[in-house]
Structure formats: C-alpha cells, structure tokens
Write an enzyme that holds these catalytic residues in place. Structure first.
Site, mmCIF file in Angstrom:
data_model
loop_
_atom_site.group_PDB
_atom_site.id
_atom_site.type_symbol
_atom_site.label_atom_id
_atom_site.label_comp_id
_atom_site.label_asym_id
_atom_site.label_seq_id
_atom_site.Cartn_x
_atom_site.Cartn_y
_atom_site.Cartn_z
ATOM 1 N N VAL A 60 0.864 -1.183 0.000
ATOM 2 C CA VAL A 60 0.000 0.000 0.000
ATOM 3 C C VAL A 60 0.897 1.229 0.000
ATOM 4 O O VAL A 60 1.764 1.380 0.864
ATOM 5 C CB VAL A 60 -0.942 0.018 1.231
ATOM 6 N N ALA A 105 4.542 4.142 2.941
ATOM 7 C CA ALA A 105 4.053 2.901 2.316
ATOM 8 C C ALA A 105 4.309 1.751 3.280
ATOM 9 O O ALA A 105 5.010 1.908 4.274
ATOM 10 C CB ALA A 105 4.805 2.649 1.011
ATOM 11 N N LYS A 106 3.731 0.627 3.024
ATOM 12 C CA LYS A 106 4.049 -0.591 3.779
ATOM 13 C C LYS A 106 3.642 -1.771 2.904
ATOM 14 O O LYS A 106 2.742 -1.659 2.064
ATOM 15 C CB LYS A 106 3.270 -0.626 5.092
ATOM 16 N N GLY A 107 4.311 -2.889 3.120
ATOM 17 C CA GLY A 107 3.948 -4.068 2.342
ATOM 18 C C GLY A 107 4.228 -5.327 3.120
ATOM 19 O O GLY A 107 4.766 -5.271 4.226
#
Ligand SMILES: NC(=O)C1=CN([C@@H]2O[C@H](COP(=O)(O)OP(=O)(O)OC[C@H]3O[C@@H](n4cnc5c(N)ncnc54)[C@H](O)[C@@H]3O)[C@@H](O)[C@H]2O)C=CC1
Ligand SMILES: O=C(O)CCC(=O)C(=O)O
Length: 415
Positions: A60, A105-107
């Site tokens: 995201v 962001a992060k994933g």
C-alpha cells in the site's frame, strides 16, 4: 489483530483527533486518509517438498506528497490488506514527524517464515518484488525491513529489482553493509527507542534512568537493540517476552548474555538460564517502570491495558495500542510515546542509507548515530511543543505535527 475494531479504523480515529485540532475540512481528511495505491498480488511458489502453494502479498502506497514512499516489508501469517493500509498511513505520519523527504508505504506477505526454508523465503521474496517492481524504485517507493524480515531479505529485494532495472542500491534500505547498506541501520530503530525513552524518563518525567525497570514484548531487531542500549544507559531490563517464551529477573537480566542465547536458539529468549520463565501473555502485568511493546500491532487493548503498572510506555512496535487502551493509559496518567516518534530511528537511518547510495558515499557509524540523534531529539522537542500548545497526548501531538506538514505540502502542490 485489534479485536472488534480493525486496525485502519483504529488509526483513522487517532487521525481524526488531530484533524479536529487543526480544523481540517472533510475533503482534506479524505485526501489524506485514502491511499494513493493498493496492490494485492498472488504468488505461486514450488515448496521444497514439491507442492505448489499460492501466497498473498500486499503493498500500500499511502501518500507521496513529501517524497518517494517509504516503508517496511513484513512477513506474518495474519497479515491482511487492512493492516498494511493502516501501517502505510502511519509511515506517512512518521516521515513527516521527523521531517525527512519521504511519503509512506508498507507491504508484506501473508506467510509464516518460521515454517519455511531459506530457499522458500528467497523464492517468495523474489516473486513478490518481480510482481511489484514497476511501482517500486529510488524515486517511487523504497522498501525496508520490518517484522520477520531482515538484511538478507533486503539483499534479495535489491537483486531481484536489479534484474529488470539495473543495479540501483537506493531501491531498498536495510541492506547488508557489503551491498551498500548503511552503518548503524540494523541498530537504528532500537537506538531511537532508547533515546526517546531516556528523553521522556529523565526530561519529561524528571526521573533517574539508572536502575529504572524495563519490560519488553519482542526481542528481535527493535526490542533486542532497545534493551541493549537501555542497559548501557543504566536501566534494568527485568522482563522480556517473545514468540517462543518469556523470562524475568527483578535484579535485571544480563542483556548481552540474553542476546547471545536468543541468537543460538532460533531467535527466542525461551530457556535462558539467567532468569525465571513465565507465560509471555503475562508480560503486560510485569512490575516495571517502563514498558516497551516491540513486536505486534494491536496488543495493548481494553483487555490487557488495565494490568499495566508502568509509568511510561514507549511504542517500539507499529500500532501496538488500540484507542481504548490509549484512553485507559491517559486516565491512569501513564505517559505514552507513540510509534510515529519512538520507532522513527529506523526510517531516519534508512533515509541516510538512501542518501549515501544516491551519492555513492559511506558514512561511519559514529556519523550516522550522531545525525540520527540530532533529528530524533529535534522531533521529540517539536512534538513536545504541540503537546504543550494543545494540552493533548503525545500521540495526538505527533499527529498534529505530521498532518500540518503533509497538508502544507499538499496545498503547495495545488491540492
Ligand atoms: N525493524 C525496524 O527497523 C522497524 C520495526 N518496527 C516495528 O517493530 C516491531 C518489531 O519489528 P522487528 O523487531 O523488526 O521484528 P523482528 O522480526 O526482528 O522481531 C520480532 C519480535 O517479536 C516477537 N514476537 C513475534 N510474535 C510474537 C507474539 N505473538 N508474542 C510475543 N512476541 C512475539 C518475536 O519473537 C521477535 O522477538 C514491528 O511492529 C515493526 O513494525 C518499527 C520501525 C522500524
Ligand atoms: O526503514 C524504513 O524505511 C521503514 C521501516 C518501517 O517499516 C517502519 O518504520 O515502520
């Protein structure tokens, strides 16, 4: 992982409190809450035993108004899009609190790394990056380590990204030093947690750190280094819990010996001979002065918060506290330093790594730590100023600071 309320709703509630103070309009709130881009990928992997397994991965990209999007990559069996969305938004606020030129962001991948071989993890990481590489890159989105990922994972990210795009070390941070990683990145988050703890304990609460009792959930990258630095500053680490077990010792655990033990026992403190074993679920009730959640999200809840006896909570983990628990701590007069300030040391040094990579320079560990401390202490004071100005909690103060910076950047860009 937060019970009735999902993590994104929980983070949104905290956001709204700060947005109310700033008087932000509904359209600006929407602009800031809704992520730029959310991607879900399916990754078929041939496991070592020959079976085919399909894993789910997410990235995201929440907001890029202040710079390339930045945030970790986590592996966990319970990971879902809602959690990644919430954590991505926290990255936007974190990079803004410490005023570095990144968005958030992060994933991650829904998997249990404890049950997978190194070969399977490598294949999975490579497949994930290959599916996402068109939206990643030094000026777009730069991943880093998070829960259950490390420098080796980032080395695979670098290599896989390089297959399509050529060698670009600034495409990922938290890499091994030998591949362009920065001195000090591995210890940076734990160091930042320790520095924030020292500032809050000695300057805000006016207490002596020597002998102060510290309890931690998590003894990985963040918890392990935080314990080491706090031990060096004179604090007493009296209880540690992790996924494998928990140990305590009123006189203080020997942190170096505990780290050595964890290294030799699949990363867990369980079985450490220098302390008494206890149920890890009891970590929140351990008698201590300073409590550091440094593992999972949503663990300090309406159910666990009432047992906390600490005077100070420092969020090493991302989003460990629900809004209900926040209220309980506020009512009990417990000072809580929020994740977006307390664990920002990691992304600060990731920024230094990115800068060094772009300039092909290498800084010493002493330079890195000196610059990290300077940014973190300035940010600590900036947040404290908002807390004084608005009579709010440190979480809301940090969010007010961050939202102010992000909305200003938005309006300068014409939104
Ligand atoms: N690595 C970094 O630079 C940063 C990490 N964080 C946050 O810090 C937290 C921890 O991350 P890392 O230390 O990097 O991860 P890690 O994978 O190195 O360590 C995680 C620790 O949590 C423990 N743990 C896992 N499940 C548990 C459970 N059910 N109960 C108790 N303990 C459990 C593990 O045993 C381990 O000690 C995460 O919330 C992450 O988002 C935040 C900022 C930067
Ligand atoms: O170092 C980074 O880029 C981000 C690490 C991270 O995921 C975090 O700060 O929560």
């Amino acid at each position: 992982m937060t019970g009735a309320m999902n993590l994104f709703d929980s983070v949104s509630r905290q956001f709204d409190e700060a947005a109310d103070i700033l008087g932000l309009s509904q359209d600006i709130r929407e602009l800031l809450k809704i992520p730029y881009r959310e991607i879900t990928v399916a990754m078929p992997i041939r496991m070592d035993d020959g079976t085919l397994k399909v894993f789910k991965g997410y990235r995201v990209q929440h907001n890029g108004v202040r710079g390339p999007q930045k945030g970790g990559l986590r592996f966990h069996p319970d990971l879902d899009l809602d959690e990644v969305r919430a954590l991505a938004s926290l990255m936007t606020w974190k990079t803004a609190v410490v005023n570095i030129p990144f968005g958030g962001a992060k994933g991650g991948i829904q998997c249990d790394p404890a049950k997978m071989s190194q070969h399977e993890l490598e294949m999975l990481t490579r497949r994930y990056i290959s599916k996402l590489s068109m939206v990643l890159g030094p000026t777009r989105d730069v991943p880093a380590p998070d829960l259950n990922t490390n420098a080796q994972t980032m080395a695979w990210v670098l290599d896989e990204y390089g297959r399509k795009n050529g060698y670009q070390p600034a495409c990922v941070t938290g890499k091994p030093i030998e591949l362009g990683g920065s001195q000090g990145r591995e210890a940076a988050t734990g160091k930042g947690v320790a520095l924030c703890t020292r500032e809050a304990w000695t300057k805000v609460l006016g207490k002596e750190l020597k002998g102060a009792r510290v309890a931690l959930q998590g003894f990985g990258n963040v918890g392990g280094f935080a314990a080491t630095f706090l031990g060096e500053m004179g604090a007493r680490v009296v209880a540690v819990a992790d996924r494998g077990g928990a140990v305590r010792r009123t006189e203080g655990l020997e942190v170096t010996a505990l780290s050595d033990h964890a290294r030799r026992h699949q990363g867990t403190v369980a079985g450490f001979p220098g302390g008494e074993a206890f149920d890890p679920a009891e970590i929140w009730a351990q008698p201590c002065d300073i409590l550091i959640p440094a593992a999972l999200s949503g663990v300090l809840t309406q159910a666990t918060a009432p047992a906390v006896t600490a005077r100070l909570i420092v969020e090493g983990a991302s989003a460990p506290t629900t809004p209900e628990a926040d209220r309980i701590f506020r009512d009990k007069g417990i000072l809580l330093l929020p994740d977006i300030l307390a664990n920002a040391g990691g992304v600060i040094v990731s920024y230094f790594e990115w800068v060094q990579n772009l300039q092909q320079l290498f800084w010493t560990e002493a330079e890195v730590f000196e610059k990290e401390e300077k940014i973190l202490l300035q940010s600590f004071q900036d947040v404290q100023e908002r807390v004084r100005q608005h009579g709010c909690t440190w979480r809301v103060g940090a969010l007010v600071l961050a939202l102010g910076r992000v909305t200003k950047a938005n309006s300068l860009r014409g939104w």
